[in-house]
Design a protein around this motif. Sequence first.
Motif, PDB file in Angstrom:
ATOM      1  N   SER A  80       0.832  -1.213   0.000  1.00  0.00           N
ATOM      2  CA  SER A  80       0.000   0.000   0.000  1.00  0.00           C
ATOM      3  C   SER A  80       0.862   1.256   0.000  1.00  0.00           C
ATOM      4  CB  SER A  80      -0.937  -0.010   1.211  1.00  0.00           C
ATOM      5  OG  SER A  80      -0.203  -0.023   2.420  1.00  0.00           O
TER       6      SER A  80
ATOM      7  N   LEU B 199      -3.968  -1.215  -5.682  1.00  0.00           N
ATOM      8  CA  LEU B 199      -4.089   0.155  -5.197  1.00  0.00           C
ATOM      9  C   LEU B 199      -3.775   1.162  -6.303  1.00  0.00           C
ATOM     10  CD1 LEU B 199      -4.807   1.760  -2.728  1.00  0.00           C
ATOM     11  CD2 LEU B 199      -2.414   1.682  -2.004  1.00  0.00           C
TER      12      LEU B 199
ATOM     13  N   ARG C  23      -5.983   7.199   1.993  1.00  0.00           N
ATOM     14  CA  ARG C  23      -5.424   5.878   1.674  1.00  0.00           C
ATOM     15  C   ARG C  23      -6.003   4.797   2.581  1.00  0.00           C
ATOM     16  NH1 ARG C  23      -1.164   3.582   4.155  1.00  0.00           N
ATOM     17  NH2 ARG C  23      -0.547   5.601   5.022  1.00  0.00           N
ATOM     18  N   ARG C  24      -6.029   5.062   3.909  1.00  0.00           N
ATOM     19  CA  ARG C  24      -6.462   4.033   4.855  1.00  0.00           C
ATOM     20  C   ARG C  24      -7.955   3.753   4.791  1.00  0.00           C
ATOM     21  NH1 ARG C  24      -3.505   6.556   8.871  1.00  0.00           N
ATOM     22  NH2 ARG C  24      -5.445   7.155   9.908  1.00  0.00           N
TER      23      ARG C  24
ATOM     24  N   VAL D 285      -7.420   1.733   0.354  1.00  0.00           N
ATOM     25  CA  VAL D 285      -6.962   0.396   0.744  1.00  0.00           C
ATOM     26  C   VAL D 285      -8.113  -0.607   0.869  1.00  0.00           C
ATOM     27  CG1 VAL D 285      -5.860  -0.927   2.590  1.00  0.00           C
ATOM     28  CG2 VAL D 285      -4.817   1.186   1.782  1.00  0.00           C
TER      29      VAL D 285
END
Length: 343
Positions: free
Chosen positions: A141, A233, A256-257, A261
């Motif tokens: 990631s 991703l 992102r989290r 993701v």
Amino acid sequence: MSDLPMTAVATDLAEPPRRGRGSAAFVLRTLGGGLVSVGLIVVLGFFLFRVLPGDPVRWMTRDRPGNAEQLARLRAEFGLDRPLPAQFVDYLADVARGDLGTSYVYNRPVTEIILGRLGPTVLLTGSALVVAVALGLWLGSRAAWRHGSVFDRIATGTALVLWSVPTFWLGLIALMVFAVGLDLFPTGGMTSPGGVDGFLPAVLDVAHHLVLPCLTMVAVVYAQYLMVMRSSLLEEMAADYLTTARAKGLREDLVRRRHAVPNALLPTITIIFLHVGLVVAGAVTVETVFSWPGLGLLTYQALAVPDIPLLQGTLITLSVAVVLMNVLADLGYRLLDPRVRAS
């Protein structure tokens, strides 16, 4: 005109049963394919090990050579003097009853021996899988989010190099450097000679022996999770929902989290299921190098005889683990991805 709404209603009412039947048919096809694979493995297990060189009877009597009559008596005792078709029929009947035979070397039921060695293999492969998945997803990631950066090039390059290294060679290097050279870890086994008194000291002793074989498996395995996560991703990074999340003022780490993701995890989860069985089967090399008392070392030792019932039992056990994980991956993918259920 009045017939059209009734037709639409009838179509809507008929839709759920059709989807239910489709799901049931998919599950049955998947389970049926798994059963066919297991059946082929059972058949292959019988013929594969009967072409191996070596005579089990002569190996068992190597320390006390016997005459031809004694050797013939032993072959009759183990059924090795019977025609191959008769042995095959007996083998299928025994497997159907859950009887994998009796080991030539240990003179114990194969099922009992395998169950005794299953725990160490599950401990080793389970620990390696958890570490490899966590490391691969985290590095993948971050490498995708920093695509083209120095971190991306180093992380992917290191993973691919380790992935291409032969497992036995990497294990031997780890033994020479960390066990023999630096004397930081044991050279083999699962526990110290003579054992350790106390529950906590015993757990720490096993963990100490586990470090090198576990890290060797992780080094070879984690690259596939990293590469799949990175690729997934990268495909998500241009999606509109990420632009919307940034427009709301969310920091890049949160984007992102919380958004990127989770949507990129689906292919990785499928790969994890698919490779669980392969990781178990791939423990043969690592367990042999580090003398880890699991199914892998047992298989290697059985090949030297050859101990045909034991080899058949370990092949069926390891192969069924691969087939079972593949079936679970297919079922899980349909459960997790609405697009697959709708197709």
